[in-house]
Design a protein around this motif. Structure first.
Motif, PDB file in Angstrom:
ATOM      1  N   ASN A  54       0.808  -1.235   0.000  1.00 41.48           N
ATOM      2  CA  ASN A  54       0.000   0.000   0.000  1.00 41.48           C
ATOM      3  C   ASN A  54       0.835   1.277   0.000  1.00 41.48           C
ATOM      4  OD1 ASN A  54      -2.421  -1.487   0.037  1.00 41.48           O
ATOM      5  ND2 ASN A  54      -2.382  -1.608   2.280  1.00 41.48           N
ATOM      6  N   TRP A  55       2.118   1.171  -0.309  1.00 47.94           N
ATOM      7  CA  TRP A  55       2.943   2.375  -0.449  1.00 47.94           C
ATOM      8  C   TRP A  55       2.919   2.841  -1.899  1.00 47.94           C
ATOM      9  CZ3 TRP A  55       4.988   5.502   3.067  1.00 47.94           C
ATOM     10  CH2 TRP A  55       5.163   5.038   4.370  1.00 47.94           C
ATOM     11  N   PRO A  56       2.703   4.142  -2.159  1.00 47.15           N
ATOM     12  CA  PRO A  56       2.776   4.636  -3.536  1.00 47.15           C
ATOM     13  C   PRO A  56       4.191   4.521  -4.088  1.00 47.15           C
ATOM     14  CG  PRO A  56       2.553   6.466  -1.988  1.00 47.15           C
ATOM     15  CD  PRO A  56       2.381   5.215  -1.196  1.00 47.15           C
ATOM     16  N   ALA A  57       4.300   4.329  -5.394  1.00 45.76           N
ATOM     17  CA  ALA A  57       5.605   4.094  -6.014  1.00 45.76           C
ATOM     18  C   ALA A  57       6.578   5.234  -5.752  1.00 45.76           C
ATOM     19  CB  ALA A  57       5.423   3.875  -7.514  1.00 45.76           C
ATOM     20  N   ARG A  58       6.082   6.479  -5.682  1.00 42.00           N
ATOM     21  CA  ARG A  58       6.985   7.617  -5.498  1.00 42.00           C
ATOM     22  C   ARG A  58       7.644   7.609  -4.125  1.00 42.00           C
ATOM     23  NH1 ARG A  58       4.324  10.853  -2.142  1.00 42.00           N
ATOM     24  NH2 ARG A  58       2.052  10.721  -2.094  1.00 42.00           N
ATOM     25  N   GLN A  59       7.108   6.820  -3.187  1.00 41.73           N
ATOM     26  CA  GLN A  59       7.685   6.765  -1.843  1.00 41.73           C
ATOM     27  C   GLN A  59       8.510   5.500  -1.620  1.00 41.73           C
ATOM     28  OE1 GLN A  59       4.018   7.662   0.501  1.00 41.73           O
ATOM     29  NE2 GLN A  59       5.188   9.410   1.252  1.00 41.73           N
ATOM     30  N   VAL A  60       8.788   4.800  -2.694  1.00 39.48           N
ATOM     31  CA  VAL A  60       9.672   3.629  -2.626  1.00 39.48           C
ATOM     32  C   VAL A  60      10.742   3.810  -3.698  1.00 39.48           C
ATOM     33  CG1 VAL A  60       9.845   1.116  -2.752  1.00 39.48           C
ATOM     34  CG2 VAL A  60       7.736   2.179  -1.907  1.00 39.48           C
ATOM     35  N   ARG A  61      11.966   4.088  -3.278  1.00 40.72           N
ATOM     36  CA  ARG A  61      13.041   4.344  -4.241  1.00 40.72           C
ATOM     37  C   ARG A  61      14.254   3.495  -3.895  1.00 40.72           C
ATOM     38  NH1 ARG A  61      14.433  10.175  -4.271  1.00 40.72           N
ATOM     39  NH2 ARG A  61      13.797  10.160  -2.098  1.00 40.72           N
ATOM     40  N   ALA A  62      15.009   3.110  -4.913  1.00 39.33           N
ATOM     41  CA  ALA A  62      16.081   2.156  -4.679  1.00 39.33           C
ATOM     42  C   ALA A  62      17.233   2.404  -5.633  1.00 39.33           C
ATOM     43  CB  ALA A  62      15.546   0.729  -4.848  1.00 39.33           C
ATOM     44  N   ALA A  63      18.378   1.838  -5.271  1.00 37.73           N
ATOM     45  CA  ALA A  63      19.579   1.875  -6.114  1.00 37.73           C
ATOM     46  C   ALA A  63      20.331   0.572  -5.896  1.00 37.73           C
ATOM     47  CB  ALA A  63      20.463   3.065  -5.754  1.00 37.73           C
ATOM     48  N   GLY A  64      21.040   0.131  -6.937  1.00 41.44           N
ATOM     49  CA  GLY A  64      21.847  -1.074  -6.841  1.00 41.44           C
ATOM     50  C   GLY A  64      21.011  -2.332  -6.918  1.00 41.44           C
ATOM     51  N   SER A  65      21.677  -3.460  -6.890  1.00 43.76           N
ATOM     52  CA  SER A  65      21.024  -4.760  -6.914  1.00 43.76           C
ATOM     53  C   SER A  65      22.063  -5.800  -6.534  1.00 43.76           C
ATOM     54  CB  SER A  65      20.447  -5.064  -8.304  1.00 43.76           C
ATOM     55  OG  SER A  65      21.483  -5.089  -9.272  1.00 43.76           O
ATOM     56  N   GLY A  66      21.614  -7.055  -6.420  1.00 47.07           N
ATOM     57  CA  GLY A  66      22.540  -8.122  -6.082  1.00 47.07           C
ATOM     58  C   GLY A  66      23.184  -7.911  -4.721  1.00 47.07           C
ATOM     59  N   PRO A  67      24.503  -8.031  -4.634  1.00 47.75           N
ATOM     60  CA  PRO A  67      25.160  -7.954  -3.320  1.00 47.75           C
ATOM     61  C   PRO A  67      25.256  -6.545  -2.740  1.00 47.75           C
ATOM     62  CG  PRO A  67      26.782  -8.249  -5.044  1.00 47.75           C
ATOM     63  CD  PRO A  67      25.448  -8.380  -5.707  1.00 47.75           C
ATOM     64  N   LEU A  68      24.926  -5.512  -3.524  1.00 44.85           N
ATOM     65  CA  LEU A  68      24.996  -4.141  -3.014  1.00 44.85           C
ATOM     66  C   LEU A  68      23.721  -3.416  -3.442  1.00 44.85           C
ATOM     67  CD1 LEU A  68      26.922  -2.207  -1.452  1.00 44.85           C
ATOM     68  CD2 LEU A  68      27.625  -1.315  -3.679  1.00 44.85           C
ATOM     69  N   ALA A  69      22.833  -3.172  -2.488  1.00 42.14           N
ATOM     70  CA  ALA A  69      21.541  -2.573  -2.813  1.00 42.14           C
ATOM     71  C   ALA A  69      21.073  -1.710  -1.655  1.00 42.14           C
ATOM     72  CB  ALA A  69      20.506  -3.655  -3.127  1.00 42.14           C
ATOM     73  N   LEU A  70      20.277  -0.709  -1.992  1.00 44.43           N
ATOM     74  CA  LEU A  70      19.760   0.242  -1.005  1.00 44.43           C
ATOM     75  C   LEU A  70      18.357   0.671  -1.415  1.00 44.43           C
ATOM     76  CD1 LEU A  70      20.052   2.353   1.342  1.00 44.43           C
ATOM     77  CD2 LEU A  70      21.097   3.881  -0.337  1.00 44.43           C
ATOM     78  N   THR A 105      14.889   2.369   5.937  1.00 41.32           N
ATOM     79  CA  THR A 105      16.037   2.080   5.084  1.00 41.32           C
ATOM     80  C   THR A 105      16.296   0.573   5.063  1.00 41.32           C
ATOM     81  OG1 THR A 105      17.053   4.190   5.706  1.00 41.32           O
ATOM     82  CG2 THR A 105      18.477   2.554   4.663  1.00 41.32           C
ATOM     83  N   ILE A 106      16.473   0.032   3.858  1.00 44.97           N
ATOM     84  CA  ILE A 106      16.834  -1.373   3.687  1.00 44.97           C
ATOM     85  C   ILE A 106      18.137  -1.390   2.893  1.00 44.97           C
ATOM     86  CG2 ILE A 106      16.038  -3.659   2.967  1.00 44.97           C
ATOM     87  CD1 ILE A 106      13.223  -2.279   2.572  1.00 44.97           C
ATOM     88  N   ALA A 107      19.175  -1.988   3.449  1.00 42.65           N
ATOM     89  CA  ALA A 107      20.487  -1.968   2.801  1.00 42.65           C
ATOM     90  C   ALA A 107      21.097  -3.372   2.813  1.00 42.65           C
ATOM     91  CB  ALA A 107      21.423  -0.991   3.517  1.00 42.65           C
ATOM     92  N   ARG A 108      21.594  -3.789   1.645  1.00 40.23           N
ATOM     93  CA  ARG A 108      22.257  -5.086   1.553  1.00 40.23           C
ATOM     94  C   ARG A 108      23.704  -4.898   1.145  1.00 40.23           C
ATOM     95  NH1 ARG A 108      19.025  -9.201  -1.684  1.00 40.23           N
ATOM     96  NH2 ARG A 108      19.735  -8.050  -3.525  1.00 40.23           N
ATOM     97  N   ARG A 109      24.581  -5.529   1.910  1.00 44.21           N
ATOM     98  CA  ARG A 109      26.007  -5.515   1.604  1.00 44.21           C
ATOM     99  C   ARG A 109      26.510  -6.952   1.689  1.00 44.21           C
ATOM    100  NH1 ARG A 109      30.892  -5.840   4.069  1.00 44.21           N
ATOM    101  NH2 ARG A 109      32.584  -4.470   3.348  1.00 44.21           N
ATOM    102  N   GLY A 110      26.729  -7.555   0.528  1.00 41.78           N
ATOM    103  CA  GLY A 110      27.132  -8.950   0.521  1.00 41.78           C
ATOM    104  C   GLY A 110      26.063  -9.818   1.140  1.00 41.78           C
ATOM    105  N   GLU A 111      26.443 -10.581   2.151  1.00 41.02           N
ATOM    106  CA  GLU A 111      25.483 -11.463   2.812  1.00 41.02           C
ATOM    107  C   GLU A 111      24.794 -10.800   4.009  1.00 41.02           C
ATOM    108  OE1 GLU A 111      26.702 -15.987   2.232  1.00 41.02           O
ATOM    109  OE2 GLU A 111      28.148 -14.907   3.512  1.00 41.02           O
ATOM    110  N   ALA A 112      25.085  -9.546   4.253  1.00 44.13           N
ATOM    111  CA  ALA A 112      24.482  -8.837   5.387  1.00 44.13           C
ATOM    112  C   ALA A 112      23.331  -7.955   4.907  1.00 44.13           C
ATOM    113  CB  ALA A 112      25.530  -7.978   6.088  1.00 44.13           C
ATOM    114  N   LEU A 113      22.242  -7.976   5.660  1.00 43.98           N
ATOM    115  CA  LEU A 113      21.091  -7.125   5.382  1.00 43.98           C
ATOM    116  C   LEU A 113      20.818  -6.270   6.608  1.00 43.98           C
ATOM    117  CD1 LEU A 113      18.700  -6.600   3.304  1.00 43.98           C
ATOM    118  CD2 LEU A 113      17.340  -8.026   4.841  1.00 43.98           C
TER     119      LEU A 113
END
Length: 608
Positions: free
Chosen positions: A33-49, A86-94
Motif C-alpha cells: 500500500n505504499w505509492p511508487a513515489r515513496q519507494v526508491r532504490a539503487a543497486g542490486s545483487g550484493p549491493l543494494a539500497l 532504510t533497507i540496505a544489503r552488503r554482501g550477505e548482510a542485510l
C-alpha cells in the motif's frame, strides 16, 4: 495499512505478503500500500539500497548512498531529511533501519529456515497466529515507555528493534546494533538554533512535493509548520474550534492567516459528537492499527479536522505539530539531573521559577525530583518492581508523585496480583541488561518520542483508511530530533521563556509573526475529555467490564476502573491518561479478533 516486509534465508519461504510489491533490487523485500513515489532504490545483487517513506534524498544521493552501504556507515543513511525506512544489503548482510521515533518500527522473527522482518508486528504474528504477550502488554499499559523491555514485542515469538538500533541479519542470524548515541554531545541553545531552523525547514519541504498541503493551525508548533509550508505554496490551514475548550487557538489562527500569505484558513467546528470516546460503540468502523493507538480515543475530533482539510484538497498531505512539545521543551523533571550533577544553585533557581508557574513551592518540586537524582535507570526499575509486588497504591495525580525514570501509571494499580508480579519479574530482568544514559531526561525524551511516534503511525493509518490523506509529523524526523535534543533539557525547558528554542530559531527570519513567537498560552482538551467520559460512560463500562479482553488477561480489574469512571462522571480529577491507554488497548484486542488476512500462500517457493 501501509507496511513493509522481507525474508532472509537459505531455503524457500511458504508465504507472501498479500498485495505486496517487490522492492527494486531487493527481490525478497516487499511494500504494501505504499505509492511508487515513496519507494526508491539503487543497486542490486550484493549491493543494494532502498528507502520507503518521505525521504528527502534525490535519486543521485540514493545512488551515492551505495558507498555508505559498502562502508557499513549505517547512521549516515538515516541523515537525509524526512522520515523513512532504510533497507540496505552488503554482501550477505542485510540491515533494516527504522527511524528514531518509531514511525517505521522494525520487528523480526526467526526459525530454522530463516528470518522474516517487517514494520508491522501484528503482521509477523499473523504468520502462525502468535498470541499477544500479556506481560509485554502490561508493560505498555503500566509504564508507557516502549523500550523498557527492550526486544520484547506485544506478541510472543516476535522481537522488536528498540529505538536508536537497527536490525542486522547475516548467515549467523539476526541481531540488533545500536547506531545512535545514547546521549548527544550538548549544544548551547543559541548555537543550535540555526541547525534546528534548517532541519525543520527541510522536514517541511520534503512534504511540499507537489501534493496539496493542509496543516493544523492551533498552537505554536503546528503554526510553525503551517507558516513554513506557506513559504512554498498554498496551505489549507484548519483549526478545531469548540466553545467548550475556552482557549485562544482560534484567535491566534485567524490573526496568523490574515498576516501570512498563502494560508487559507478554515474552522472545523465542534459538535456534540466531537468529544473523547465518541464512536467506540462500533469499533468495526475504526481501521485496525498495528498496536494500541491513543487516537482511537479522539477519533471524532481528528475526523472533524480531516473532513475539513479533505473538503478543500483531497488526497494530499496534512501537517501536524505532534511531538513539538517533546523536542522543543522539557518538563521540570530535569531538576533531577541538575541535582545529580550537583548544580544546586541552578536547580534552586529553576525550581523557584517553575514553582511560581505551578502555584507551589520550590522545595516541593525539589523533593519530588530528589529520589530520581539518587538512582539510575536500572535502580529505578528495581524500585518499580518492588512497588509492583506491594498492594496497589491509592490514586493521586501523576503530577503529585515523585519524579521517576519510568513512572508507574495508574493502570499498574488496576492489574491483578499475578500480572503485577510477572511484570515485576520482567523489570528485574530488564534492569540487569539496562544500558542507559547518565541523565534522566536523555532517557525520557527518547521514550516520549517513541510513544508519540507510535501513536502518530496509528493516526496515519486511520487517516489513510478514512480520508485517503497522509498525515506528516515533521517534528518526529530524525534530523529535527537530533538538532533539538542536543540542546540540554534545562535550556529547552527553562521556565522564563515558552519554547525558547523555537523562538531563537525563527525570531530573525520573519517566517513567523512576532505575536506568535511571543505567545505563551497553550490550548488543551480537558473539557472534551471529561465530556466524553460523562457522555460515553456506558460504552466505557461495557468495554472495560466483565466482557473485557483486558480483564480476562488480568490486565485490568473491574472495581478500580469502575471507581475511576465514577469519579469522571461526577467531575472529579481522573487518571485520564490511564483510561486512554486502557480503552485503546481494549479496542485493539477486540479488533485483532477480526483483523483481515495479511498473507497468502507462496505457490512458487523461492530462495534468498
Amino acid at each position: 495499512m501501509q507496511w513493509s516486509t522481507g525474508w532472509y534465508g537459505s531455503s524457500g519461504f511458504d508465504r507472501l505478503p498479500r498485495g505486496g510489491r517487490p522492492v527494486p533490487g531487493l527481490e525478497t523485500a516487499w511494500t504494501i500500500n505504499w505509492p511508487a513515489r515513496q519507494v526508491r532504490a539503487a543497486g542490486s545483487g550484493p549491493l543494494a539500497l532502498a528507502v520507503v517513506g518521505d525521504c528527502g534524498a534525490d535519486d543521485q544521493q540514493i545512488q551515492q548512498g551505495l558507498k555508505l552501504v559498502r562502508a557499513k556507515d549505517w547512521r549516515a543513511l538515516t541523515r537525509w531529511p524526512g522520515s523513512y525506512l532504510t533497507i540496505a544489503r552488503r554482501g550477505e548482510a542485510l540491515a533494516v533501519i527504522g527511524d528514531l521515533a518509531g514511525q517505521y518500527p522494525v520487528c523480526w522473527r526467526t526459525d530454522s529456515a530463516g528470518t522474516w522482518w517487517s514494520t508491522s508486528v501484528a503482521v509477523l504474528a499473523a504468520l502462525d497466529g502468535a498470541p499477544v504477550d500479556p506481560t509485554a502488554l502490561a508493560a505498555h499499559l503500566a509504564l508507557g515507555q516502549p523500550d523498557v523491555l527492550g526486544q520484547w514485542s506485544l506478541f510472543r515469538s516476535v522481537s522488536r528493534v528498540p529505538t536508536g538500533h537497527l536490525l542486522l541479519i547475516t548467515p549467523q542470524g539476526a541481531c540488533i546494533v545500536r547506531y545512535e548515541p545514547v546521549e548527544y554531545e550538548p549544544v548551547n541553545l543559541r548555537d543550535a538554533a540555526p541547525t534546528v531552523r534548517a532541519a525543520l525547514s527541510e522536514a517541511v519541504g520534503v512534504r511540499c512535493d507537489g501534493r496539496p498541503v493542509s496543516a493544523d493551525l492551533a498552537g505554536l508548533d503546528s503554526t510553525t509548520l503551517a507558516c513554513l509550508a506557506a513559504q512554498r505554496g498554498p496551505v489549507t490551514a484548519v483549526t478545531f474550534a469548540d466553545a467548550r475548550l475556552r482557549d485562544d487557538d482560534l484567535l491566534y489562527a485567524v490573526r496568523t492567516a490574515a498576516t501570512v500569505p498563502n494560508l487559507s484558513h478554515h474552522t472545523a467546528p465542534g459538535s456534540s459528537e466531537t468529544v473523547y470516546y465518541a464512536g467506540l460503540e462500533d469499533i468495526s468502523a475504526l481501521p485496525v492499527t498495528d498496536a494500541p493507538n491513543a487516537y482511537v480515543v479522539t477519533a471524532s475530533i481528528k475526523k472533524a479536522v480531516l473532513d475539513t482539510a479533505v473538503g478543500h484538497h483531497p488526497e494530499g498531505v496534512h501537517l501536524t505539530g505532534a511531538a513539538g512539545d517533546a523536542v522543543l521543551s522539557a518538563p521540570s523533571a530535569y531538576l533531577a539531573d541538575l541535582l545529580r550533577e550537583h548544580q544546586y544553585r541552578r536547580a534552586w533557581q529553576h525550581a523557584q521559577a517553575h514553582a511560581r508557574l505551578r502555584h507551589t513551592s520550590a522545595l516541593t518540586l525539589l523533593r519530588r525530583a530528589r529520589p530520581a537524582a539518587r538512582t539510575d535507570l536500572a535502580g529505578a526499575w528495581r524500585q518499580a518492581a518492588a512497588e509492583l509486588r506491594r498492594p496497589p497504591r491509592p490514586w493521586v495525580p501523576q503530577a503529585e508523585r515523585p519524579v521517576a525514570w519510568t513512572p508507574l501509571l495508574a493502570t499498574a494499580d488496576w492489574m491483578s496480583p499475578d500480572v503485577r508480579d510477572r511484570l515485576a519479574s520482567a523489570l528485574e530482568v530488564a534492569a540487569e541488561l539496562a544500558t542507559a544514559p547518565a541523565r534522566l531526561m536523555a532517557w525520557s525524551d527518547r521514550q516520549d518520542l517513541a510513544r508519540v511516534g507510535a501513536d502518530t503511525t496509528g493516526w496515519r493509518q486511520i487517516a489513510l483508511a478514512g480520508h485517503d490523506i497522509e498525515v506528516a509529523a515533521p517534528f518526529l524526523d530524525n534530523e529535527v530530533i537530533r538538532a533539538c535534543l542536543a540542546v540540554p533539557a534545562d535550556q529547552r525547558g527553562t521556565p522564563g521563556r515558552y519554547k525558547p528554542l523555537l523562538g531563537e530559531a525563527f525570531a530573525p527570519t520573519g517566517v513567523l509573526p512576532d505575536f506568535i513567537l511571543t505567545r505563551v498560552t497553550k490550548g488543551g482538551f480537558n473539557a472534551l475529555a471529561y465530556a466524553g467520559l460523562r457522555e460515553h460512560a456506558p460504552v466505557l463500562r461495557d468495554l472495560l467490564g466483565p466482557s473485557s479482553r483486558l480483564a480476562a488477561a488480568g490486565l485490568v480489574t473491574e472495581a478500580p476502573v469502575a471507581a475511576m469512571l465514577q469519579r469522571a462522571a461526577t467531575g472529579q480529577p481522573t487518571a485520564q491518561g490511564a483510561l486512554h491507554l486502557a480503552v485503546a488497548a481494549e479496542v485493539w484486542l477486540r479488533q485483532l479478533e477480526t483483523a483481515p488476512a495479511r498473507w497468502e500462500v507462496n505457490s512458487h517457493v523461492a530462495t534468498a
